[in-house]
Write a protein that holds these residues in place. Structure first.
Motif, mmCIF file in Angstrom:
data_model
loop_
_atom_site.group_PDB
_atom_site.id
_atom_site.type_symbol
_atom_site.label_atom_id
_atom_site.label_comp_id
_atom_site.label_asym_id
_atom_site.label_seq_id
_atom_site.Cartn_x
_atom_site.Cartn_y
_atom_site.Cartn_z
ATOM 1 N N GLY A 2 0.799 -1.211 0.000
ATOM 2 C CA GLY A 2 0.000 0.000 0.000
ATOM 3 C C GLY A 2 0.837 1.268 0.000
ATOM 4 N N ARG A 3 2.149 1.119 -0.180
ATOM 5 C CA ARG A 3 3.025 2.289 -0.237
ATOM 6 C C ARG A 3 4.004 2.106 -1.390
ATOM 7 N N THR A 4 4.579 3.180 -1.830
ATOM 8 C CA THR A 4 5.557 3.132 -2.912
ATOM 9 C C THR A 4 6.883 2.615 -2.369
ATOM 10 N N PRO A 5 7.450 1.573 -3.024
ATOM 11 C CA PRO A 5 8.724 1.037 -2.517
ATOM 12 C C PRO A 5 9.874 2.011 -2.764
ATOM 13 N N SER A 6 10.884 1.913 -1.937
ATOM 14 C CA SER A 6 12.079 2.749 -2.100
ATOM 15 C C SER A 6 12.922 2.210 -3.248
ATOM 16 N N LYS A 7 13.906 3.008 -3.693
ATOM 17 C CA LYS A 7 14.810 2.558 -4.750
ATOM 18 C C LYS A 7 15.540 1.291 -4.332
ATOM 19 N N ALA A 8 15.960 1.234 -3.082
ATOM 20 C CA ALA A 8 16.682 0.057 -2.585
ATOM 21 C C ALA A 8 15.793 -1.178 -2.610
#
Length: 88
Positions: A60-66
């Motif tokens: 439900g959230r945007t994942p980080s680049k990592a």
């Protein structure tokens, strides 16, 4: 592919741009117009099925680049392991 002839009215400035582009690209003006008609047709097409037929569980959230990098690396590792015959 069979073609059907049709007549359209076009802005003279647009036709001049098409004429220049056809000369520069070494193709006919008609080919550029056909490409434009195809793009317009596809942009206005109503598809029978949705673009994505599967849904995926998520946080439900945007994942980080990592997190994205790690997920891709894990998928590549699994694909490489499965194609070499080793178990992950």
């Amino acid at each position: 592919m069979s073609m059907k002839r049709t007549n359209v009215y076009a802005d003279p400035e647009d036709l001049a741009i098409i004429k220049e582009a056809a000369k520069r690209r070494g193709i006919s003006e008609a080919e550029i117009i056909r490409q434009g008609i195809h793009l317009a047709a596809m942009a206005n097409r109503i598809w029978d099925e949705p673009l994505f037929s599967r849904t995926f569980e998520g946080t439900g959230r945007t994942p980080s680049k990592a997190e994205v990098r790690d997920a891709v690396a894990d998928a590549v590792r699994r694909e490489t392991d499965s194609s070499s015959g080793t178990a992950a």
